[in-house]
Design a protein around this motif. Structure first.
Motif: not given
Ligand code: NAD
Length: 287
Positions: A164, A166, A169, A189-190, A193, A198, A211, A214, A233, A235, A264-265
């Motif tokens: 979940v 796309h 990174i 992805h969005i 949903s 989803l 990822a 939310k 995620g 949050n 994951v962090g």
């Molecule tokens: P991004 O914001 O670039 O992409 C978000 C993705 O979520 C998109 O594919 C979007 O279409 C999808 N999305 C949004 N709302 C949605 C919904 N309601 N239902 C389904 N899909 C939905 O995200 P990112 O940069 O990959 O980061 C995602 C999360 O991961 C963030 O919380 C970020 O802080 C976290 N993150 C954590 C680490 C770590 O090391 N733990 C590293 C990178 C990112």
């Protein structure tokens, strides 16, 4: 059933020990590692992140420097600055801290980071190596997700994986890394949903990676019994940090699950160190 917790800290510690050993061998050959983080403008949350990064580098023997550039820097000057780091013999790894000021093309700047020093795997050539099935300096979080799944000993062959999110990174590279192990990967992805699909996909997942960013988007009671759940995620919910998955309920159904924080962090941070040492080895024709 209560899930086994995928303790990111322990996995991270093991990676760091291996990196430390590699750095000692390199040091005996007179080779050192230096990571340079480039930040445009002042940003308090970046400062916290970069301080933590500096600490983990220094603890392991990697030199670390933060270069803060003027917020009004032009795209051309920023690219020139990165090109200077590309040529600098002492610099072995480059990180470009986001966000960049409005009007600067992030992709163009990321593409200017030398493929060999791109320890965050954001240059399109490094992303392309994943498509070729030969990941090298791939995005740290994507490699961390793979590392966590591998630590369970689960064979990915034919497994139903639902990714979940796309992003470039996380979601996209994770999907490619897993499909190369012959998992059946569905990317949601969005759009998924908004079409109300989803939940149906998530319910089928033997391995679920989320990822999105939310809090508690994925309700715990829709997790498949015995599934492996990797929650990327991060949050803020009140004064707590939570993931995208409703952990307390999901852990009663899952087989394995990552906590947030502490999943994951820490592994992502450790992989950054591993990528940095791999870059040094490659630059010195030792990889
Ligand atoms: P991004 O914001 O670039 O992409 C978000 C993705 O979520 C998109 O594919 C979007 O279409 C999808 N999305 C949004 N709302 C949605 C919904 N309601 N239902 C389904 N899909 C939905 O995200 P990112 O940069 O990959 O980061 C995602 C999360 O991961 C963030 O919380 C970020 O802080 C976290 N993150 C954590 C680490 C770590 O090391 N733990 C590293 C990178 C990112």
């Amino acid at each position: 059933m209560s899930a086994k917790i995928l303790a990111g800290k322990e996995i991270a510690e093991k990676i760091k020990q291996d990196v430390k050993k590699d750095l000692e061998i390199l040091r005996e050959k007179g080779i050192t590692a230096k990571l340079v983080a480039v930040q445009v403008g002042k940003n308090p949350s970046s400062a916290v992140y970069l301080n933590a990064q500096k600490k983990s580098c220094q603890a392991i023997g990697i030199n670390h420097e933060v270069k803060i550039l003027d917020n009004n820097i032009s795209e051309a000057d920023l690219i020139q600055f990165i090109q200077h780091l590309n040529k600098d013999k002492e610099t072995t790894g480059i990180i470009l801290q986001l966000p960049l000021p409005q009007g600067v093309d992030v992709r163009k700047v990321q593409s200017s980071i030398s493929v060999e020093k791109d320890v965050e795997g954001v240059n399109p050539a490094n992303l392309g190596w994943i498509v070729y099935g030969r990941p090298f300096l791939a995005p740290c979080t994507a490699l961390a997700v793979k590392e966590l799944i591998d630590s369970t000993g689960i064979d990915l062959y034919g497994k139903e994986v639902v990714m979940v999110g796309h992003s470039d990174i996380v979601g996209k590279p994770v999907s490619l890394l897993l499909v190369d192990k012959f998992a059946t990967v569905t990317i949601c992805h969005i759009g998924t949903s908004e079409k109300g699909m989803l939940e149906a996909h998530v319910k089928m997942a033997e391995i679920l990676v989320v990822a999105v960013g939310k809090a508690h988007l994925i309700k715990g009671d829709i997790i498949k019994e015995g599934a492996t759940v990797i929650d990327v995620g991060i949050n803020k919910l009140g004064d707590k940090i939570v993931g995208d998955v409703e952990f307390e309920i999901a852990k009663e159904r899952a087989g394995w699950i990552t906590p947030v924080p502490g999943g994951v962090g820490p592994v992502t941070t450790a992989i950054l160190l591993r990528n940095t040492v791999n870059a040094v080895k490659n630059l010195n024709k030792l990889a």
